[in-house]
Motif scaffolding. Sequence first.
Motif, mmCIF file in Angstrom:
data_model
loop_
_atom_site.group_PDB
_atom_site.id
_atom_site.type_symbol
_atom_site.label_atom_id
_atom_site.label_comp_id
_atom_site.label_asym_id
_atom_site.label_seq_id
_atom_site.Cartn_x
_atom_site.Cartn_y
_atom_site.Cartn_z
ATOM 1 N N GLU A 185 0.842 -1.200 0.000
ATOM 2 C CA GLU A 185 0.000 0.000 0.000
ATOM 3 C C GLU A 185 0.874 1.245 0.000
ATOM 4 O O GLU A 185 0.529 2.250 -0.603
ATOM 5 N N ASP A 186 2.013 1.169 0.691
ATOM 6 C CA ASP A 186 2.875 2.335 0.799
ATOM 7 C C ASP A 186 4.291 2.056 0.281
ATOM 8 O O ASP A 186 4.632 2.436 -0.816
ATOM 9 N N LYS A 187 5.125 1.328 1.047
ATOM 10 C CA LYS A 187 6.558 1.288 0.756
ATOM 11 C C LYS A 187 7.095 -0.140 0.668
ATOM 12 O O LYS A 187 6.696 -1.006 1.430
ATOM 13 N N ILE A 188 8.035 -0.319 -0.255
ATOM 14 C CA ILE A 188 8.863 -1.522 -0.310
ATOM 15 C C ILE A 188 10.297 -1.063 -0.082
ATOM 16 O O ILE A 188 10.769 -0.144 -0.753
ATOM 17 N N GLN A 189 10.964 -1.694 0.891
ATOM 18 C CA GLN A 189 12.361 -1.366 1.159
ATOM 19 C C GLN A 189 13.176 -2.644 1.045
ATOM 20 O O GLN A 189 12.911 -3.625 1.735
ATOM 21 N N ILE A 190 14.153 -2.614 0.140
ATOM 22 C CA ILE A 190 15.059 -3.745 -0.036
ATOM 23 C C ILE A 190 16.366 -3.382 0.655
ATOM 24 O O ILE A 190 17.047 -2.438 0.255
ATOM 25 N N LEU A 191 16.684 -4.116 1.700
ATOM 26 C CA LEU A 191 17.878 -3.844 2.486
ATOM 27 C C LEU A 191 19.117 -4.381 1.761
ATOM 28 O O LEU A 191 19.001 -5.077 0.748
ATOM 29 N N ALA A 192 20.289 -4.087 2.285
ATOM 30 C CA ALA A 192 21.546 -4.445 1.624
ATOM 31 C C ALA A 192 21.663 -5.943 1.368
ATOM 32 O O ALA A 192 22.254 -6.362 0.379
ATOM 33 N N THR A 193 21.084 -6.769 2.229
ATOM 34 C CA THR A 193 21.151 -8.224 2.054
ATOM 35 C C THR A 193 19.935 -8.768 1.313
ATOM 36 O O THR A 193 19.841 -9.968 1.077
ATOM 37 N N GLY A 194 19.004 -7.894 0.933
ATOM 38 C CA GLY A 194 17.733 -8.322 0.355
ATOM 39 C C GLY A 194 17.744 -8.466 -1.153
ATOM 40 O O GLY A 194 18.533 -7.840 -1.853
ATOM 41 N N SER A 195 16.803 -9.305 -1.633
ATOM 42 C CA SER A 195 16.673 -9.535 -3.062
ATOM 43 C C SER A 195 15.201 -9.717 -3.413
ATOM 44 O O SER A 195 14.508 -10.497 -2.769
ATOM 45 N N LEU A 196 14.758 -8.998 -4.437
ATOM 46 C CA LEU A 196 13.406 -9.155 -4.972
ATOM 47 C C LEU A 196 13.524 -9.422 -6.463
ATOM 48 O O LEU A 196 14.061 -8.605 -7.204
ATOM 49 N N VAL A 197 13.035 -10.584 -6.881
ATOM 50 C CA VAL A 197 12.991 -10.938 -8.288
ATOM 51 C C VAL A 197 11.528 -11.156 -8.613
ATOM 52 O O VAL A 197 10.885 -12.059 -8.069
ATOM 53 N N GLY A 198 10.970 -10.285 -9.468
ATOM 54 C CA GLY A 198 9.554 -10.377 -9.798
ATOM 55 C C GLY A 198 8.984 -9.010 -10.065
ATOM 56 O O GLY A 198 9.638 -8.157 -10.651
ATOM 57 N N SER A 199 7.761 -8.785 -9.593
ATOM 58 C CA SER A 199 7.112 -7.495 -9.828
ATOM 59 C C SER A 199 6.865 -6.787 -8.503
ATOM 60 O O SER A 199 6.678 -7.425 -7.468
ATOM 61 N N ALA A 200 6.872 -5.453 -8.563
ATOM 62 C CA ALA A 200 6.663 -4.635 -7.376
ATOM 63 C C ALA A 200 5.676 -3.523 -7.698
ATOM 64 O O ALA A 200 5.825 -2.826 -8.701
ATOM 65 N N VAL A 201 4.658 -3.371 -6.839
ATOM 66 C CA VAL A 201 3.698 -2.279 -6.949
ATOM 67 C C VAL A 201 3.695 -1.582 -5.600
ATOM 68 O O VAL A 201 3.483 -2.220 -4.564
#
Length: 141
Positions: free
Chosen positions: A85-101
């Motif tokens: 609804e508001d924020k996505i935060q990817i930290l230094a060790t984080g990984s997101l593979v896909g879609s982000a809204v």
Amino acid sequence: MLVRAMFSNKKNEKQLSEISTVIGEETKIEGKVNVESSIRIDGKIFGEVICSGDVTIGKDGYVENSLKARNVFIAGKVHGAVEAEDKIQILATGSLVGSAVMKTIIIEENGHFQGESVMKQQDSVKQISNVEKALDDEKTS
């Protein structure tokens, strides 16, 4: 009656912000997880996560498929569709593979994002656009 409404909103906000559920490192879940407050995931979830509050994915956490929440903080790995609804935060060790809204995305140095993103229009941006359009309409009139 107004006082009760204000009190219940503060209580609801507190409930959404407090982590009431923790998925431990040794836990693996296959299926749908629905949480009415916030959750921390240090284990693995293969399925759908729907959360009214915030989702924190710990350094060893993993989510595959889809995730919906108010805010999403990723220190581990996510493969799939994430909607905040508001924020996505990817930290230094984080990984997101896909879609982000989301409305806001923060990717720390060494954080990884691969895929598609769509930023939702914030209310203030909509208001500014409407004001700018009204001013343009006045100029042309």
